[in-house]
Design an enzyme around this catalytic site. Sequence first.
Site, PDB file in Angstrom:
ATOM      1  N   SER A  65       0.789  -1.240   0.000  1.00  8.58           N
ATOM      2  CA  SER A  65       0.000   0.000   0.000  1.00  8.58           C
ATOM      3  C   SER A  65       0.814   1.280   0.000  1.00  8.58           C
ATOM      4  CB  SER A  65      -0.941   0.007   1.211  1.00  8.58           C
ATOM      5  OG  SER A  65      -2.021  -0.872   1.011  1.00  8.58           O
ATOM      6  N   LYS A  68       0.058   3.872  -2.627  1.00  9.58           N
ATOM      7  CA  LYS A  68      -0.955   4.923  -2.545  1.00  9.58           C
ATOM      8  C   LYS A  68      -0.363   6.320  -2.453  1.00  9.58           C
ATOM      9  CE  LYS A  68      -4.259   1.622  -0.796  1.00  9.58           C
ATOM     10  NZ  LYS A  68      -4.532   0.727   0.329  1.00  9.58           N
ATOM     11  N   SER A 120      -5.848   3.433   4.569  1.00  7.24           N
ATOM     12  CA  SER A 120      -5.321   2.606   3.478  1.00  7.24           C
ATOM     13  C   SER A 120      -6.439   1.911   2.715  1.00  7.24           C
ATOM     14  CB  SER A 120      -4.330   1.569   4.021  1.00  7.24           C
ATOM     15  OG  SER A 120      -3.505   1.088   3.001  1.00  7.24           O
ATOM     16  N   LYS A 227       3.395   6.527   4.718  1.00  6.72           N
ATOM     17  CA  LYS A 227       2.448   5.448   4.409  1.00  6.72           C
ATOM     18  C   LYS A 227       2.989   4.083   4.815  1.00  6.72           C
ATOM     19  CE  LYS A 227      -1.446   4.047   2.813  1.00  6.72           C
ATOM     20  NZ  LYS A 227      -1.358   2.894   3.738  1.00  6.72           N
TER      21      LYS A 227
END
Length: 388
Positions: A65, A68, A120, A227
């Site tokens: 993730s 992202k 997320s 992140k």
Amino acid sequence: MKIRKILSFILAFSCVFCTFLLPVYADKTPLSPPSLSAQSALLMEADSGTVVCEKNAHTRLPMASTTKIMTALVALELATPDTVIAVDARAVGTEGSSVYLCEGEKLTLEELLYALMLESANDAAVAIAIGISGSVEAFVDAMNTKATSLGLVDTHFANPHGLDAEAHYTTAYELARIAQVALQNPLLRTIVSTRKTTIPHQDTDGVRLLVNHNKMLRQYDGCIGMKTGYTQKSGRCLVSAAERDGVTLIAVTIDSPDDWNDHAKLLDYGFANYRSVELCSADFQLCLPVVGGKETYAIVGIFQTYSVTLPTTVGVIEQTVECPRHLYAPVKEGDVCGRMLFLCDTNNDGIQEIIGDIPLIAQHKVEKYAPHLNLWQRFLLWWQRLFS
């Protein structure tokens, strides 16, 4: 006032190529790079992109993730934060992390970005992709185009959320480059540093509570977010950024069983070995003589304070002021009239590098003399202005 003007003129006439040294306290015994659990890792100084330390940083690996970050970056380049997106049916029920979006509900891009980066949310990633580009495929093409424009050669995206896919990979170095660019977006920087917030829940009075998964925001002093990511294939992935005393660092780990501690070690190492050094302040000014002007001089200088992040081992900075002995009227406010160069041996290899190239700007205009004045009148006017 008269003495100051005279000294300014003396300085101006003598500083065409004036060089002097700025001593800076140097620490000749930097810490050793930390031992890490991560398969791949990198620490970058954010302002310059300098790699502070690395481990297998150019190995292609899945990124989960942390994808992202690029999703959010591209979304904000293609649409404004207040763009209203109606959730497409294809986004509902997307595998993995979710904020349980409903078909047809309307949210702004900014609200969906908070869901994307804090929770997320994979459904938010698909909703953004379809809402902006019409399809996931078209949006992913935009992500890959952005990667190419950044000069990334070991990064490729197959989706906007980071679920495992054969053609979905990056490296620790290139992921840090993406994070470096993302931090330059004020809204995105605000979003990733937010610990918790709420967004609407369909068309009701209820709200969705969004809590940031990044523990570094709570555990590490100076952390400004980024992140998290995880799949079985990628292992634990983490991008973090932190700022202290004017130094901003970006840490990346991929497949790191002990990622929180890895990042604390990396950031501690960076802050121990780098510092922010002020090169010059906004009150630096010079008086340069003006030939053929209604005024005898022009004030040139800089409009802001300039700082640079340097290794603590750097001990001497060479400063050179380059400007002409005089200017010719007319001089416009904002004209570049010279520059200040700063050089130092940043790598302790005997090679001087430019660490600052700052223009000297005219801070007021100087018009030409009126044509009816003779030479003697011009001299008297010059003398009068000099000592007024």
